[in-house]
Write a protein that holds these residues in place. Structure first.
Motif, PDB file in Angstrom:
ATOM      1  N   GLN A  77      29.488 -20.282  50.151  1.00  0.00           N
ATOM      2  CA  GLN A  77      30.112 -19.021  50.526  1.00  0.00           C
ATOM      3  C   GLN A  77      29.056 -17.951  50.797  1.00  0.00           C
ATOM      4  OE1 GLN A  77      32.732 -18.643  47.052  1.00  0.00           O
ATOM      5  NE2 GLN A  77      34.489 -18.660  48.433  1.00  0.00           N
ATOM      6  N   ILE A  78      28.087 -17.846  49.906  1.00  0.00           N
ATOM      7  CA  ILE A  78      27.035 -16.839  50.066  1.00  0.00           C
ATOM      8  C   ILE A  78      26.237 -17.106  51.342  1.00  0.00           C
ATOM      9  CG2 ILE A  78      24.947 -15.868  49.068  1.00  0.00           C
ATOM     10  CD1 ILE A  78      27.406 -15.092  47.537  1.00  0.00           C
ATOM     11  N   THR A  79      25.827 -18.359  51.524  1.00  0.00           N
ATOM     12  CA  THR A  79      25.032 -18.715  52.698  1.00  0.00           C
ATOM     13  C   THR A  79      25.841 -18.544  53.977  1.00  0.00           C
ATOM     14  OG1 THR A  79      23.812 -20.334  51.373  1.00  0.00           O
ATOM     15  CG2 THR A  79      23.639 -20.525  53.773  1.00  0.00           C
ATOM     16  N   GLY A  80      27.074 -19.042  53.950  1.00  0.00           N
ATOM     17  CA  GLY A  80      27.931 -18.922  55.132  1.00  0.00           C
ATOM     18  C   GLY A  80      28.200 -17.476  55.491  1.00  0.00           C
ATOM     19  N   GLY A  81      28.440 -16.636  54.472  1.00  0.00           N
ATOM     20  CA  GLY A  81      28.672 -15.221  54.735  1.00  0.00           C
ATOM     21  C   GLY A  81      27.469 -14.561  55.365  1.00  0.00           C
ATOM     22  N   GLY A  82      26.278 -14.900  54.876  1.00  0.00           N
ATOM     23  CA  GLY A  82      25.058 -14.349  55.470  1.00  0.00           C
ATOM     24  C   GLY A  82      24.889 -14.773  56.919  1.00  0.00           C
ATOM     25  N   ILE A  83      25.226 -16.032  57.213  1.00  0.00           N
ATOM     26  CA  ILE A  83      25.122 -16.534  58.587  1.00  0.00           C
ATOM     27  C   ILE A  83      26.122 -15.820  59.492  1.00  0.00           C
ATOM     28  CG2 ILE A  83      25.465 -18.561  60.062  1.00  0.00           C
ATOM     29  CD1 ILE A  83      24.421 -20.270  57.740  1.00  0.00           C
ATOM     30  N   VAL A  84      27.340 -15.607  58.991  1.00  0.00           N
ATOM     31  CA  VAL A  84      28.357 -14.904  59.779  1.00  0.00           C
ATOM     32  C   VAL A  84      27.884 -13.495  60.127  1.00  0.00           C
ATOM     33  CG1 VAL A  84      30.674 -13.919  59.753  1.00  0.00           C
ATOM     34  CG2 VAL A  84      30.306 -16.226  58.864  1.00  0.00           C
ATOM     35  N   ILE A  85      27.396 -12.767  59.137  1.00  0.00           N
ATOM     36  CA  ILE A  85      26.957 -11.398  59.377  1.00  0.00           C
ATOM     37  C   ILE A  85      25.771 -11.359  60.331  1.00  0.00           C
ATOM     38  CG2 ILE A  85      25.917  -9.366  58.271  1.00  0.00           C
ATOM     39  CD1 ILE A  85      27.645  -9.945  55.828  1.00  0.00           C
ATOM     40  N   ALA A  86      24.839 -12.313  60.188  1.00  0.00           N
ATOM     41  CA  ALA A  86      23.703 -12.378  61.107  1.00  0.00           C
ATOM     42  C   ALA A  86      24.176 -12.610  62.542  1.00  0.00           C
ATOM     43  CB  ALA A  86      22.748 -13.498  60.677  1.00  0.00           C
ATOM     44  N   GLY A  87      25.144 -13.502  62.703  1.00  0.00           N
ATOM     45  CA  GLY A  87      25.682 -13.759  64.033  1.00  0.00           C
ATOM     46  C   GLY A  87      26.377 -12.553  64.624  1.00  0.00           C
TER      47      GLY A  87
END
Length: 323
Positions: free
Chosen positions: A285-295
């Motif tokens: 969740q933490i990693t995926g959320g960071g990737i979403v925000i970066a995108g």
């Protein structure tokens, strides 16, 4: 202009900018609270009743504030009734009903992570329905954000996601961001209206539509406990009224496109609340959320023409805000 006057002007500008940034932080903080508090509220109040009670309580203060602050021409506002109905159905009614239903089946953090993909989905919808041009940077940002969402949905196990599919909560949350994308696109096509006034009118339409439906289903479920009453009061006051006031105040100082970047803080604040409350979370969740925000940040970094963000129109949006 004398040096003293120039210095005073700079201090005034800095003070106004500080207040605007604080307003954006407050608005996104309260919208994050809608996820966390809403997840608790749906344990004792069904989603339809929660949406109805939320906007019933928020309607009067929104109308009063709109009348005092924006002084709208009510005839002109009422003349846009077809657009207001469409906006209400997609946004205040549709999005929130789907969101609260999703929160019956998934946690607030996961819901907010899926919601973080919304700006990317709006970019795609704007390209499809408004013929806005997509650049390679925008496409890359959308794909990165999508990868982050899939990581969240699968909890790090994409093979399991392919075989088991999406969970009920995740499906409703995907429906929620689709509804909000439709709300945003409709808002761009609608005639310009003062945002708080438009929000108040949409709240009235939402109440008018849901009231007979609620009574047909046995009547709205009133909060059964003191905790539920407090949760409902919070949702009706802070995400429904205060966030709109704070956001619109900030937009008088900060350009709408730049202010839109602050919406990523909704996910950040929700994650903070989740961890603070001791709720379980995963590295996926933490990693995926960071990737979403970066995108999303990549998508918004000159990746498309002005206007692809839901808050970057040259004219005022009809209440096109995060709920």
């Amino acid at each position: 202009m004398t040096l003293a006057v120039a210095t005073k002007s700079k201090r005034s500008s800095r003070r106004a900018l500080t207040v605007a940034i604080a307003s954006l932080l407050g608005a996104t903080l309260f919208w994050a609270g809608n996820y966390v508090v809403g997840a608790g509220a749906v344990e004792s109040i069904d989603p339809l009743s929660l949406v109805l009670l939320r906007w019933s309580l928020a309607l009067v203060p929104l109308l009063a504030i709109a009348h005092v602050v924006e002084r709208p021409h009510w005839r002109q506002v009422l003349a846009a009734w077809p657009w207001l109905i469409a906006l209400s159905v997609f946004g205040l009614l549709g999005y929130n009903l789907l969101l609260y239903t999703a929160l019956e089946h998934t946690d607030a953090f996961s819901a907010s992570l899926i919601n973080a993909f919304n700006p990317a989905l709006i970019t795609l919808a704007a390209a499809a329905f408004l013929r806005e041009r997509l650049t390679r940077r925008a496409v890359g940002g959308v794909l990165i954000a999508l990868a982050g969402v899939l990581l969240v949905l699968s909890n790090g196990d994409l093979d399991k996601l392919l075989h088991a599919g999406f969970g009920t909560g995740e499906l409703f949350m995907i429906g929620a961001i689709a509804a909000w994308s439709a709300y945003t696109i409709t808002g761009r096509l609608a005639p310009p209206l003062p945002p708080i006034t438009a929000t108040a009118m949409q709240a009235g339409i939402t109440v008018a539509v849901l009231t007979p439906l609620s009574f047909a289903a046995g009547g709205p479920a009133l909060p059964p406990t003191q905790g539920a009453i407090i949760s409902l009061a919070f949702i009706a006051l802070f995400p429904s009224v205060m966030s709109y006031l704070l956001w619109n105040r900030a937009l008088t100082v900060i350009p709408a496109g730049k202010a839109g970047v602050f919406l990523n803080l909704i996910t950040v604040f929700t994650a903070f609340f989740t961890i603070l409350a001791g709720h379980p979370y995963s590295m996926a969740q933490i990693t995926g959320g960071g990737i979403v925000i970066a995108g999303i940040l990549l998508t918004g970094a000159r990746g498309h023409r002005a206007g692809s963000w839901p808050f970057s129109r040259r004219r005022r949006q009809p209440g096109n805000l995060e709920p």
